[in-house]
Design a protein around this motif. Sequence first.
Motif, PDB file in Angstrom:
ATOM      1  N   ARG A  69      -3.136   2.415   3.174  1.00 38.53           N
ATOM      2  CA  ARG A  69      -1.675   2.496   3.222  1.00 38.53           C
ATOM      3  C   ARG A  69      -1.047   1.204   2.705  1.00 38.53           C
ATOM      4  O   ARG A  69      -0.047   1.225   1.982  1.00 38.53           O
ATOM      5  CB  ARG A  69      -1.236   2.773   4.663  1.00 38.53           C
ATOM      6  CG  ARG A  69       0.204   3.204   4.818  1.00 38.53           C
ATOM      7  CD  ARG A  69       0.514   3.576   6.257  1.00 38.53           C
ATOM      8  NE  ARG A  69      -0.364   4.644   6.703  1.00 38.53           N
ATOM      9  CZ  ARG A  69      -1.221   4.544   7.723  1.00 38.53           C
ATOM     10  NH1 ARG A  69      -1.325   3.426   8.402  1.00 38.53           N
ATOM     11  NH2 ARG A  69      -1.963   5.569   8.072  1.00 38.53           N
ATOM     12  N   MET A  70      -1.639   0.075   3.062  1.00 40.86           N
ATOM     13  CA  MET A  70      -1.109  -1.204   2.589  1.00 40.86           C
ATOM     14  C   MET A  70      -1.262  -1.342   1.077  1.00 40.86           C
ATOM     15  O   MET A  70      -0.352  -1.808   0.388  1.00 40.86           O
ATOM     16  CB  MET A  70      -1.825  -2.351   3.305  1.00 40.86           C
ATOM     17  CG  MET A  70      -1.460  -2.490   4.773  1.00 40.86           C
ATOM     18  SD  MET A  70      -2.416  -3.794   5.596  1.00 40.86           S
ATOM     19  CE  MET A  70      -1.924  -5.222   4.650  1.00 40.86           C
ATOM     20  N   ALA A  71      -2.427  -0.929   0.545  1.00 38.39           N
ATOM     21  CA  ALA A  71      -2.652  -1.024  -0.903  1.00 38.39           C
ATOM     22  C   ALA A  71      -1.670  -0.141  -1.660  1.00 38.39           C
ATOM     23  O   ALA A  71      -1.111  -0.544  -2.695  1.00 38.39           O
ATOM     24  CB  ALA A  71      -4.094  -0.627  -1.235  1.00 38.39           C
ATOM     25  N   ILE A  72      -1.435   1.054  -1.152  1.00 36.42           N
ATOM     26  CA  ILE A  72      -0.497   1.969  -1.805  1.00 36.42           C
ATOM     27  C   ILE A  72       0.929   1.439  -1.696  1.00 36.42           C
ATOM     28  O   ILE A  72       1.693   1.476  -2.667  1.00 36.42           O
ATOM     29  CB  ILE A  72      -0.628   3.376  -1.190  1.00 36.42           C
ATOM     30  CG1 ILE A  72      -1.990   3.967  -1.567  1.00 36.42           C
ATOM     31  CG2 ILE A  72       0.515   4.284  -1.651  1.00 36.42           C
ATOM     32  CD1 ILE A  72      -2.355   5.230  -0.820  1.00 36.42           C
ATOM     33  N   GLY A  73       1.292   0.918  -0.525  1.00 30.49           N
ATOM     34  CA  GLY A  73       2.630   0.353  -0.362  1.00 30.49           C
ATOM     35  C   GLY A  73       2.883  -0.819  -1.292  1.00 30.49           C
ATOM     36  O   GLY A  73       3.979  -0.960  -1.843  1.00 30.49           O
ATOM     37  N   ARG A  74       1.861  -1.670  -1.491  1.00 31.10           N
ATOM     38  CA  ARG A  74       2.014  -2.805  -2.414  1.00 31.10           C
ATOM     39  C   ARG A  74       2.246  -2.323  -3.839  1.00 31.10           C
ATOM     40  O   ARG A  74       3.063  -2.883  -4.576  1.00 31.10           O
ATOM     41  CB  ARG A  74       0.781  -3.710  -2.343  1.00 31.10           C
ATOM     42  CG  ARG A  74       0.723  -4.593  -1.112  1.00 31.10           C
ATOM     43  CD  ARG A  74      -0.316  -5.696  -1.273  1.00 31.10           C
ATOM     44  NE  ARG A  74      -1.643  -5.167  -1.459  1.00 31.10           N
ATOM     45  CZ  ARG A  74      -2.512  -4.958  -0.473  1.00 31.10           C
ATOM     46  NH1 ARG A  74      -2.155  -5.218   0.771  1.00 31.10           N
ATOM     47  NH2 ARG A  74      -3.719  -4.484  -0.728  1.00 31.10           N
ATOM     48  N   ARG A  75       1.531  -1.276  -4.232  1.00 30.86           N
ATOM     49  CA  ARG A  75       1.714  -0.759  -5.599  1.00 30.86           C
ATOM     50  C   ARG A  75       3.107  -0.153  -5.776  1.00 30.86           C
ATOM     51  O   ARG A  75       3.766  -0.374  -6.797  1.00 30.86           O
ATOM     52  CB  ARG A  75       0.633   0.290  -5.899  1.00 30.86           C
ATOM     53  CG  ARG A  75       0.805   0.990  -7.253  1.00 30.86           C
ATOM     54  CD  ARG A  75       0.677   0.001  -8.383  1.00 30.86           C
ATOM     55  NE  ARG A  75       0.913   0.621  -9.679  1.00 30.86           N
ATOM     56  CZ  ARG A  75       2.107   0.731 -10.261  1.00 30.86           C
ATOM     57  NH1 ARG A  75       3.185   0.248  -9.654  1.00 30.86           N
ATOM     58  NH2 ARG A  75       2.236   1.304 -11.431  1.00 30.86           N
ATOM     59  N   LEU A  76       3.574   0.576  -4.789  1.00 31.67           N
ATOM     60  CA  LEU A  76       4.896   1.191  -4.894  1.00 31.67           C
ATOM     61  C   LEU A  76       6.006   0.145  -4.905  1.00 31.67           C
ATOM     62  O   LEU A  76       7.065   0.367  -5.487  1.00 31.67           O
ATOM     63  CB  LEU A  76       5.114   2.176  -3.737  1.00 31.67           C
ATOM     64  CG  LEU A  76       4.207   3.420  -3.729  1.00 31.67           C
ATOM     65  CD1 LEU A  76       4.540   4.311  -2.543  1.00 31.67           C
ATOM     66  CD2 LEU A  76       4.311   4.195  -5.031  1.00 31.67           C
ATOM     67  N   SER A  77       5.765  -0.997  -4.282  1.00 29.05           N
ATOM     68  CA  SER A  77       6.785  -2.053  -4.274  1.00 29.05           C
ATOM     69  C   SER A  77       6.978  -2.668  -5.647  1.00 29.05           C
ATOM     70  O   SER A  77       7.959  -3.386  -5.875  1.00 29.05           O
ATOM     71  CB  SER A  77       6.415  -3.141  -3.262  1.00 29.05           C
ATOM     72  OG  SER A  77       5.292  -3.884  -3.707  1.00 29.05           O
ATOM     73  N   ARG A  78       6.045  -2.409  -6.572  1.00 29.37           N
ATOM     74  CA  ARG A  78       6.147  -2.980  -7.915  1.00 29.37           C
ATOM     75  C   ARG A  78       6.772  -2.016  -8.924  1.00 29.37           C
ATOM     76  O   ARG A  78       6.767  -2.290 -10.121  1.00 29.37           O
ATOM     77  CB  ARG A  78       4.764  -3.419  -8.408  1.00 29.37           C
ATOM     78  CG  ARG A  78       4.138  -4.517  -7.552  1.00 29.37           C
ATOM     79  CD  ARG A  78       2.996  -5.206  -8.281  1.00 29.37           C
ATOM     80  NE  ARG A  78       1.914  -4.308  -8.620  1.00 29.37           N
ATOM     81  CZ  ARG A  78       0.876  -4.046  -7.836  1.00 29.37           C
ATOM     82  NH1 ARG A  78       0.787  -4.612  -6.640  1.00 29.37           N
ATOM     83  NH2 ARG A  78      -0.080  -3.225  -8.231  1.00 29.37           N
ATOM     84  N   LEU A  79       7.303  -0.896  -8.443  1.00 28.23           N
ATOM     85  CA  LEU A  79       7.977   0.034  -9.351  1.00 28.23           C
ATOM     86  C   LEU A  79       9.258  -0.603  -9.882  1.00 28.23           C
ATOM     87  O   LEU A  79       9.800  -1.527  -9.273  1.00 28.23           O
ATOM     88  CB  LEU A  79       8.303   1.341  -8.619  1.00 28.23           C
ATOM     89  CG  LEU A  79       7.113   2.203  -8.205  1.00 28.23           C
ATOM     90  CD1 LEU A  79       7.586   3.409  -7.403  1.00 28.23           C
ATOM     91  CD2 LEU A  79       6.319   2.653  -9.424  1.00 28.23           C
ATOM     92  N   ASP A  82      15.038   0.695 -10.598  1.00 34.91           N
ATOM     93  CA  ASP A  82      15.840   1.912 -10.453  1.00 34.91           C
ATOM     94  C   ASP A  82      15.125   2.989  -9.643  1.00 34.91           C
ATOM     95  O   ASP A  82      15.613   4.118  -9.528  1.00 34.91           O
ATOM     96  CB  ASP A  82      16.247   2.464 -11.825  1.00 34.91           C
ATOM     97  CG  ASP A  82      15.060   2.650 -12.761  1.00 34.91           C
ATOM     98  OD1 ASP A  82      13.971   2.117 -12.460  1.00 34.91           O
ATOM     99  OD2 ASP A  82      15.223   3.333 -13.781  1.00 34.91           O
ATOM    100  N   PHE A  83      13.970   2.657  -9.062  1.00 37.68           N
ATOM    101  CA  PHE A  83      13.298   3.550  -8.123  1.00 37.68           C
ATOM    102  C   PHE A  83      13.538   3.033  -6.706  1.00 37.68           C
ATOM    103  O   PHE A  83      13.445   1.829  -6.457  1.00 37.68           O
ATOM    104  CB  PHE A  83      11.793   3.604  -8.390  1.00 37.68           C
ATOM    105  CG  PHE A  83      11.432   4.379  -9.624  1.00 37.68           C
ATOM    106  CD1 PHE A  83      11.075   5.709  -9.549  1.00 37.68           C
ATOM    107  CD2 PHE A  83      11.458   3.766 -10.873  1.00 37.68           C
ATOM    108  CE1 PHE A  83      10.744   6.424 -10.692  1.00 37.68           C
ATOM    109  CE2 PHE A  83      11.130   4.473 -12.012  1.00 37.68           C
ATOM    110  CZ  PHE A  83      10.778   5.804 -11.919  1.00 37.68           C
ATOM    111  N   LEU A  84      13.836   3.940  -5.802  1.00 36.39           N
ATOM    112  CA  LEU A  84      14.045   3.572  -4.414  1.00 36.39           C
ATOM    113  C   LEU A  84      12.956   4.236  -3.584  1.00 36.39           C
ATOM    114  O   LEU A  84      12.740   5.452  -3.684  1.00 36.39           O
ATOM    115  CB  LEU A  84      15.437   4.015  -3.945  1.00 36.39           C
ATOM    116  CG  LEU A  84      15.936   3.409  -2.638  1.00 36.39           C
ATOM    117  CD1 LEU A  84      17.451   3.328  -2.632  1.00 36.39           C
ATOM    118  CD2 LEU A  84      15.464   4.201  -1.435  1.00 36.39           C
ATOM    119  N   VAL A  85      12.246   3.454  -2.778  1.00 34.79           N
ATOM    120  CA  VAL A  85      11.101   3.957  -2.024  1.00 34.79           C
ATOM    121  C   VAL A  85      11.412   3.919  -0.530  1.00 34.79           C
ATOM    122  O   VAL A  85      11.790   2.865   0.003  1.00 34.79           O
ATOM    123  CB  VAL A  85       9.833   3.122  -2.310  1.00 34.79           C
ATOM    124  CG1 VAL A  85       8.637   3.710  -1.573  1.00 34.79           C
ATOM    125  CG2 VAL A  85       9.554   3.068  -3.806  1.00 34.79           C
TER     126      VAL A  85
END
Length: 205
Positions: A69-79, A82-85
């Motif tokens: 979950r942490m690895a996936i969250g870190r990747r999504l934070s680099r979008l 204009d993307f909101l997570v």
Amino acid sequence: MATAVARRHRPRRGRAWYLLACLLLSTAGVSCLLLSPPGAVRWASVLLLPTAAWSLLHWQQCVVQARARMAIGRRLSRLPADFLVLHGVVIPSPWGVIEVDHLILSRFGIVVVGDGPTPGWMLERVEAVRSLLFARGLAQPGLPMRPLILLPPGAAQPHRADRDASAIRVEQLSLEHLAPSRLPVLTASQIQLIARSLAGERFAA
């Protein structure tokens, strides 16, 4: 960098409790086996050891899931910005409360993300989000939404695939996975309204 919003949701059972249960059950089982006089009580204590092993296994699974979950969250934070997570969103639905690991909002629609293989079908999470937004007047029934299963780095494809959702490793994530529609379907103000509705008071513009 993507805007990330953490939603307050039902607490997951603390993985530390499984480790504590394993230690207590193992200690109790071994103590009874060594210190008790021969008899039914002594041998019944052997039953504690499989329970302790199950607790240890469950603790290990929780640790692996937390790291994924942490690895996936870190990747999504680099979008892109204009993307909101949204993370950990709890959706009330007619068929029960649905917890969504991540929601990615953009002008190209909404992506409902699961961390690794999840219990149940991803399609029910999509329909729960769609139904809630429609009931609140924030989306039309045809709003493009896509289910997506993200696997931690290096993970193999799951043996039991969800027929309604693509499963990819998080390091392979690209913008095309995050665009349910090729054309813009949401404005910036609509995205803000949807985010506020889903994230409640914890939304920060």
